[in-house]
Design a protein around this motif. Structure first.
Motif, PDB file in Angstrom:
ATOM      1  N   ARG A   1       0.835  -1.203   0.000  1.00  0.00           N
ATOM      2  CA  ARG A   1       0.000   0.000   0.000  1.00  0.00           C
ATOM      3  C   ARG A   1       0.872   1.256   0.000  1.00  0.00           C
ATOM      4  O   ARG A   1       0.580   2.227  -0.717  1.00  0.00           O
ATOM      5  N   ARG A   2       1.936   1.235   0.767  1.00  0.00           N
ATOM      6  CA  ARG A   2       2.818   2.402   0.803  1.00  0.00           C
ATOM      7  C   ARG A   2       3.500   2.617  -0.550  1.00  0.00           C
ATOM      8  O   ARG A   2       3.602   3.755  -1.036  1.00  0.00           O
ATOM      9  N   GLN A   3       3.956   1.542  -1.151  1.00  0.00           N
ATOM     10  CA  GLN A   3       4.638   1.647  -2.436  1.00  0.00           C
ATOM     11  C   GLN A   3       3.701   2.143  -3.528  1.00  0.00           C
ATOM     12  O   GLN A   3       4.041   3.042  -4.299  1.00  0.00           O
ATOM     13  N   SER A   4       2.501   1.558  -3.582  1.00  0.00           N
ATOM     14  CA  SER A   4       1.567   1.961  -4.633  1.00  0.00           C
ATOM     15  C   SER A   4       1.098   3.392  -4.430  1.00  0.00           C
ATOM     16  O   SER A   4       0.937   4.150  -5.399  1.00  0.00           O
ATOM     17  N   THR A   5       0.910   3.794  -3.171  1.00  0.00           N
ATOM     18  CA  THR A   5       0.497   5.169  -2.897  1.00  0.00           C
ATOM     19  C   THR A   5       1.581   6.149  -3.298  1.00  0.00           C
ATOM     20  O   THR A   5       1.298   7.206  -3.888  1.00  0.00           O
ATOM     21  N   THR A   6       2.838   5.814  -2.997  1.00  0.00           N
ATOM     22  CA  THR A   6       3.953   6.673  -3.380  1.00  0.00           C
ATOM     23  C   THR A   6       3.993   6.878  -4.894  1.00  0.00           C
ATOM     24  O   THR A   6       4.140   8.006  -5.386  1.00  0.00           O
ATOM     25  N   GLU A   7       3.855   5.795  -5.626  1.00  0.00           N
ATOM     26  CA  GLU A   7       3.894   5.883  -7.093  1.00  0.00           C
ATOM     27  C   GLU A   7       2.722   6.695  -7.635  1.00  0.00           C
ATOM     28  O   GLU A   7       2.880   7.511  -8.555  1.00  0.00           O
ATOM     29  N   VAL A   8       1.547   6.482  -7.050  1.00  0.00           N
ATOM     30  CA  VAL A   8       0.357   7.210  -7.505  1.00  0.00           C
ATOM     31  C   VAL A   8       0.498   8.706  -7.240  1.00  0.00           C
ATOM     32  O   VAL A   8       0.166   9.542  -8.094  1.00  0.00           O
ATOM     33  N   LEU A   9       0.988   9.063  -6.058  1.00  0.00           N
ATOM     34  CA  LEU A   9       1.135  10.476  -5.725  1.00  0.00           C
ATOM     35  C   LEU A   9       2.101  11.178  -6.669  1.00  0.00           C
ATOM     36  O   LEU A   9       1.865  12.313  -7.101  1.00  0.00           O
ATOM     37  N   LYS A  10       3.205  10.517  -6.985  1.00  0.00           N
ATOM     38  CA  LYS A  10       4.168  11.103  -7.915  1.00  0.00           C
ATOM     39  C   LYS A  10       3.522  11.364  -9.268  1.00  0.00           C
ATOM     40  O   LYS A  10       3.766  12.406  -9.898  1.00  0.00           O
ATOM     41  N   LYS A  11       2.691  10.419  -9.696  1.00  0.00           N
ATOM     42  CA  LYS A  11       2.046  10.556 -11.001  1.00  0.00           C
ATOM     43  C   LYS A  11       0.979  11.648 -10.994  1.00  0.00           C
ATOM     44  O   LYS A  11       0.973  12.537 -11.860  1.00  0.00           O
ATOM     45  N   VAL A  12       0.092  11.591 -10.018  1.00  0.00           N
ATOM     46  CA  VAL A  12      -1.052  12.508 -10.007  1.00  0.00           C
ATOM     47  C   VAL A  12      -0.634  13.938  -9.704  1.00  0.00           C
ATOM     48  O   VAL A  12      -1.217  14.885 -10.250  1.00  0.00           O
ATOM     49  N   PHE A  13       0.392  14.107  -8.883  1.00  0.00           N
ATOM     50  CA  PHE A  13       0.809  15.450  -8.474  1.00  0.00           C
ATOM     51  C   PHE A  13       2.148  15.849  -9.103  1.00  0.00           C
ATOM     52  O   PHE A  13       2.888  16.664  -8.543  1.00  0.00           O
ATOM     53  N   ALA A  14       2.427  15.299 -10.252  1.00  0.00           N
ATOM     54  CA  ALA A  14       3.564  15.720 -11.084  1.00  0.00           C
ATOM     55  C   ALA A  14       4.880  15.760 -10.322  1.00  0.00           C
ATOM     56  O   ALA A  14       5.706  16.656 -10.513  1.00  0.00           O
ATOM     57  N   GLY A  15       5.070  14.776  -9.448  1.00  0.00           N
ATOM     58  CA  GLY A  15       6.319  14.693  -8.704  1.00  0.00           C
ATOM     59  C   GLY A  15       6.414  15.645  -7.532  1.00  0.00           C
ATOM     60  O   GLY A  15       7.407  15.620  -6.790  1.00  0.00           O
ATOM     61  N   ARG A  16       5.391  16.465  -7.319  1.00  0.00           N
ATOM     62  CA  ARG A  16       5.429  17.445  -6.229  1.00  0.00           C
ATOM     63  C   ARG A  16       4.633  16.943  -5.023  1.00  0.00           C
ATOM     64  O   ARG A  16       3.720  17.607  -4.522  1.00  0.00           O
ATOM     65  N   ALA A  17       4.961  15.750  -4.587  1.00  0.00           N
ATOM     66  CA  ALA A  17       4.310  15.142  -3.427  1.00  0.00           C
ATOM     67  C   ALA A  17       5.349  14.352  -2.655  1.00  0.00           C
ATOM     68  O   ALA A  17       6.285  13.799  -3.227  1.00  0.00           O
ATOM     69  N   GLU A  18       5.185  14.328  -1.356  1.00  0.00           N
ATOM     70  CA  GLU A  18       6.060  13.508  -0.528  1.00  0.00           C
ATOM     71  C   GLU A  18       5.283  12.945   0.642  1.00  0.00           C
ATOM     72  O   GLU A  18       4.151  13.356   0.917  1.00  0.00           O
ATOM     73  N   ILE A  19       5.906  11.995   1.329  1.00  0.00           N
ATOM     74  CA  ILE A  19       5.246  11.264   2.400  1.00  0.00           C
ATOM     75  C   ILE A  19       6.054  11.382   3.684  1.00  0.00           C
ATOM     76  O   ILE A  19       7.282  11.255   3.675  1.00  0.00           O
TER      77      ILE A  19
END
Length: 280
Positions: free
Chosen positions: A223-241
């Protein structure tokens, strides 16, 4: 000027007691106090394997609600006569259990000073994102109301909804947090545009009770891995955890949680003062 979207998970992150409710001794007591034990759900094992785990998919993606799922699962094999005589009592027991669960799921006091600060900040949009049952939206609203903070469902947002926390509940959105569609809806509803940034504070289910399949280690990692990948995609790399994952040692749980909350709060405050990227 760019905004910072700060997204908090609820159970296991903002609410530490929600996890404590699922500990075997506490859960068993609540099954008896609510009356669910009278209908055969008298142990944590039966509760997880017979009620929660088989209904979680439907409950976390639809407005059907925790109470109705409990009633439906328990009464599924009942005869018509049994339903006539016992369904109302079962519904009351399920309602009592759900109410008890949410009353034991408060926002932890250690988070409250930071949440009040974020509520006042002009460049912050704050969101509570949770994989949960439908009833959670109103329960979380009530928690914020107790803090004199306005909170509204992300899906009910309109132009007049400003100066509030937004609640993104998977049961309202129809998608869970490890799915791209969930975050596409969040992006749209909070009006995220580059160069805005997004920060997610989440335990990814790691702090859940041992009997809950949602908190199994392999599922947490995935879940953490998939969420990380999704956030990078949806928010154009401007997301962090910022992960909020505790060791699981019950003897130090409270101190460890409060230390981690303090670290996150300090990192956010430093970031907001300098308008930099949070480093925690």
């Amino acid at each position: 000027m760019s905004k910072l979207i700060i997204v908090f998970d609820y159970s296991g992150t903002l609410s530490l007691e929600a996890v404590a409710f699922a500990q075997d001794d506490v859960l068993k007591r609540q099954l008896y106090l609510s009356g669910l034990a009278d209908f055969g759900v008298d142990s944590p094992e039966i509760f997880w394997s017979g009620i929660v785990n088989p209904t979680w998919e439907a409950g976390s993606r639809s407005p059907i609600g925790y109470r109705r799922l409990i009633v439906g699962k328990i009464s599924k094999e009942w005869t018509a006569n049994r339903k006539d005589s016992s369904l109302d009592a079962l519904d009351r027991a399920a309602g009592s259990f759900v109410a008890r669960y949410f009353s034991h799921s408060p926002i932890d006091p250690a988070w409250r000073p930071l949440l009040r600060e974020l509520y006042q900040h002009p460049l912050i949009t704050a969101v509570v994102a949770t994989d949960h049952y439908a009833e959670a939206t109103e329960a979380i609203k009530d928690q914020f109301q107790d803090m004199q903070i306005k909170a509204v469902s992300l899906m009910a947002r309109d132009a007049a909804s400003r100066g509030c926390f937004f609640i993104a509940n998977s049961a309202d959105l129809g998608y869970r947090k490890d799915e791209e569609e969930f975050w596409v809806v969040v992006r749209k509803q909070v009006h995220w545009t580059p160069p805005d940034r997004l920060l997610l504070i989440d335990d990814f289910g790691a702090n859940e009770a041992a009997g809950d399949h949602y908190g199994q280690e392999a599922k947490v990692t995935a879940r953490r891995q998939s969420t990380t990948e999704v956030l990078k995609k949806v928010f154009a790399g401007r997301a962090e955890i910022m992960p909020f994952i505790l060791s699981g040692d019950e003897t130090t749980a409270i101190g460890e949680a409060y230390l981690r909350i303090g670290q996150i709060a300090a990192g956010l405050r430093e970031s907001l003062r300098g308008e930099g990227h949070p480093r925690v």
